[in-house]
Design an enzyme around this catalytic site. Structure first.
Site, short mmCIF file in Angstrom:
data_model
loop_
_atom_site.label_atom_id
_atom_site.label_comp_id
_atom_site.label_asym_id
_atom_site.label_seq_id
_atom_site.Cartn_x
_atom_site.Cartn_y
_atom_site.Cartn_z
N HIS A 155 0.83 -1.32 0.02
CA HIS A 155 0.07 0.03 -0.07
C HIS A 155 0.80 1.38 -0.07
O HIS A 155 0.40 2.20 0.55
CB HIS A 155 -1.05 -0.03 1.17
CG HIS A 155 -1.58 -1.28 1.45
ND1 HIS A 155 -2.91 -1.52 1.03
CD2 HIS A 155 -1.24 -2.43 2.06
CE1 HIS A 155 -3.54 -2.50 1.27
NE2 HIS A 155 -2.47 -3.21 1.95
N SER A 276 14.93 20.89 -17.15
CA SER A 276 13.76 21.68 -17.40
C SER A 276 14.06 23.17 -18.11
O SER A 276 15.02 23.44 -17.99
CB SER A 276 13.09 22.14 -16.19
OG SER A 276 12.14 23.42 -16.22
N LYS A 282 16.48 21.19 -12.18
CA LYS A 282 15.57 19.93 -12.35
C LYS A 282 16.30 18.71 -13.02
O LYS A 282 17.20 19.14 -13.93
CB LYS A 282 14.27 20.31 -13.01
CG LYS A 282 13.21 21.01 -12.48
CD LYS A 282 12.30 19.92 -11.30
CE LYS A 282 11.77 19.05 -11.57
NZ LYS A 282 10.52 19.19 -12.44
N GLU A 289 9.83 7.68 -17.38
CA GLU A 289 8.34 8.13 -17.69
C GLU A 289 8.07 7.62 -18.81
O GLU A 289 6.87 7.14 -19.21
CB GLU A 289 8.23 9.50 -17.44
CG GLU A 289 8.42 9.89 -16.07
CD GLU A 289 8.69 11.53 -15.93
OE1 GLU A 289 7.83 12.30 -15.31
OE2 GLU A 289 9.59 12.04 -16.60
#
Ligand code: ARG
Length: 458
Positions: A155, A276, A282, A289
């Site tokens: 979980h 970025s 970043k 992804e």
């Protein structure tokens, strides 16, 4: 040029030609189509339709077409209905009238099945090697940090401590099964359909086993209608590809989280991350992804082919031309993602102190304590309750497992023994899990050795 037309009085609508043509995508089958046609020419020789010289002539013309097809300009301006038509047109341009014999006793319905099988067999072999490479990289990053302790989650809440290699080996198991699934799909693909004709079997007595041997197939299909009608060999591949992508996607999701500032467990290499355009600080895990994102497209391909085939009356229907794009798409995304995942794994560095701290400052030892009580004679349900109260009390007063002393523990509940204080260190609890498949350090080291031997060597 068309492979049909005698029965028609009027020409084909241009819109229909554009709508129904498949050359744009099935051109990827050209080398499979040529290999298949060369084997078919030899088969025509064996049944006496072609002389030995004609066979030789056709085979070498096909070789020349294959060579020519390597030029980027080869397909430019071609308006043929599909790749099979294009190859025969090219053949006709080279050998003239002799090309008219190549389609004797053959239908495009079986030819397309053959071509996809030949193409898919090579792709599966390549994907299998890429899975094996990934397995090797996983094992390397598992063995690099043999003693690192991480909290295992359920979980997405800290559950029990496990060794880092135990966690990585979980993925090793998943990808090993993916390798098997690809191998099983390959076995279904590796069956030779020629001789089936359009649907009823060819009118010429081909030695089908000889064609199979010529093209390296393990066996021949058993029913001509089945060949024209079915694509389950492609579905098997799409399923194997989908499950592999599912596993890649979950690994990607884990590592996107684990490399975030919130977790801070690992650092992905600069080479697989991007910055970025606005925020200078970043370092984004785009490689992972995209693997996660592309998995959706592969699952989509599986659904697409299911939908295409599900309502078709026996046997071939033109709907089936839509089988190719999902197969190409899935194979491309699968192989790209496997290669990407390997590079990410090779680039990743674990910072073992962070997950170790996460384990130490949480109650991942709670189960170890409850089980120790149970080993000492306390019924498990009571043990569970005692430790539950211990956790509640600790949380209330802000006490970590390592803050407890043996005396305090025994004072908290008489069922505890002073020795049980050792279990406040997650490593002690892991040592109780030495059965096969558990995270005990010995079990994990044996599993690592076994995994090394289980990596497929091709
Ligand atoms: N391009 C067709 C396909 O991919 C080849 C088979 C054509 N057969 C036919 N009966 N029109 O399915």
């Amino acid at each position: 040029m068309k492979l049909w037309g005698g029965r028609f009085e009027e020409g084909t609508s241009e819109i229909f030609e554009q709508f129904s043509g498949s050359l744009d995508f099935d051109k990827r089958l050209i080398s499979a189509d040529i290999r298949g046609s060369q084997a078919f020419a030899r088969a025509l020789g064996r049944v006496g339709i072609l002389t030995e010289t004609e066979v030789q002539q056709l085979v070498s013309s096909f070789d020349a077409i294959a060579e020519e097809a390597k030029q980027p300009s080869f397909f430019e301006g071609a308006t043929d209905e599909d790749v099979h038509t294009l190859v025969i047109r090219k053949l006709k341009e080279t050998v003239g009238g002799l090309a008219d014999k190549i389609h004797t006793g053959r239908s495009r319905n079986e030819q397309v099945s053959l071509d996809i099988r030949l193409w898919l067999r090579d792709e599966i072999d390549a994907a299998k090697s890429e899975v094996a490479e990934l397995l090797r990289s996983l094992l390397a990053i598992a063995s690099k940090y043999p003693d690192a302790v991480i909290p295992g989650y359920t979980h997405l809440r800290r559950a029990q401590a496990v060794l880092w290699p135990h966690y990585i080996l979980a993925y090793f198991e998943m990808f090993s099964r993916d390798y098997e699934r690809l191998e099983q799909a390959r076995a279904r693909v590796n069956v030779m359909p020629l001789g089936s004709g359009a649907l009823a079997g060819s009118g010429f007595p081909f030695d089908r086993d000889a064609i199979a041997a010529d093209l390296g197939f393990a066996s021949v299909t058993r029913n001509s209608m089945d060949v024209s009608a079915d694509r389950d060999f492609a579905l098997d591949f799409l399923y194997a590809a989908s499950v592999t992508m599912l596993h890649l996607s979950r690994l990607a999701e884990d590592w996107i989280l684990y490399s975030s500032e919130e977790f801070g467990w690992m650092e992905l290499g600069d080479g697989v991350t991007s910055g970025s355009s606005l925020m200078p600080q970043k370092k984004n895990p785009d490689s992972l992804e995209l693997i996660r994102g592309k998995s959706g497209r592969v699952f989509g391909s599986l659904s697409a082919l299911f939908m295409t085939v599900k309502g078709l009356p026996m046997t071939y229907n033109r709907d089936m031309q839509e089988d190719k794009e999902p197969v190409f798409e899935a194979a491309g995304q699968l192989r790209g993602s496997l290669r990407m995942a390997k590079v990410v794994v090779d680039s990743a560095k674990l910072n073992p102190s962070r997950p170790a701290a996460a384990a130490a400052e949480s109650w991942v030892v709670a189960t170890d304590l409850a089980e120790a009580l149970a080993r000492n004679g306390t019924p498990f349900h009571s043990a569970h309750k005692i430790v539950g109260r211990l956790v509640l009390e600790s949380t209330r007063i802000g006490k970590l497992p390592s803050d407890w002393t043996a005396t305090e523990l025994v004072a908290f509940a008489p069922e505890f023994t002073p020795q049980m204080i050792e279990l406040m260190n997650p490593l002690a609890g892991m040592r109780t899990r030495e059965l096969p498949g558990g995270t005990g350090p010995q079990s994990v080291s044996t599993a690592l050795d076994e995994a090394e031997r289980r990596i497929p060597h091709e």
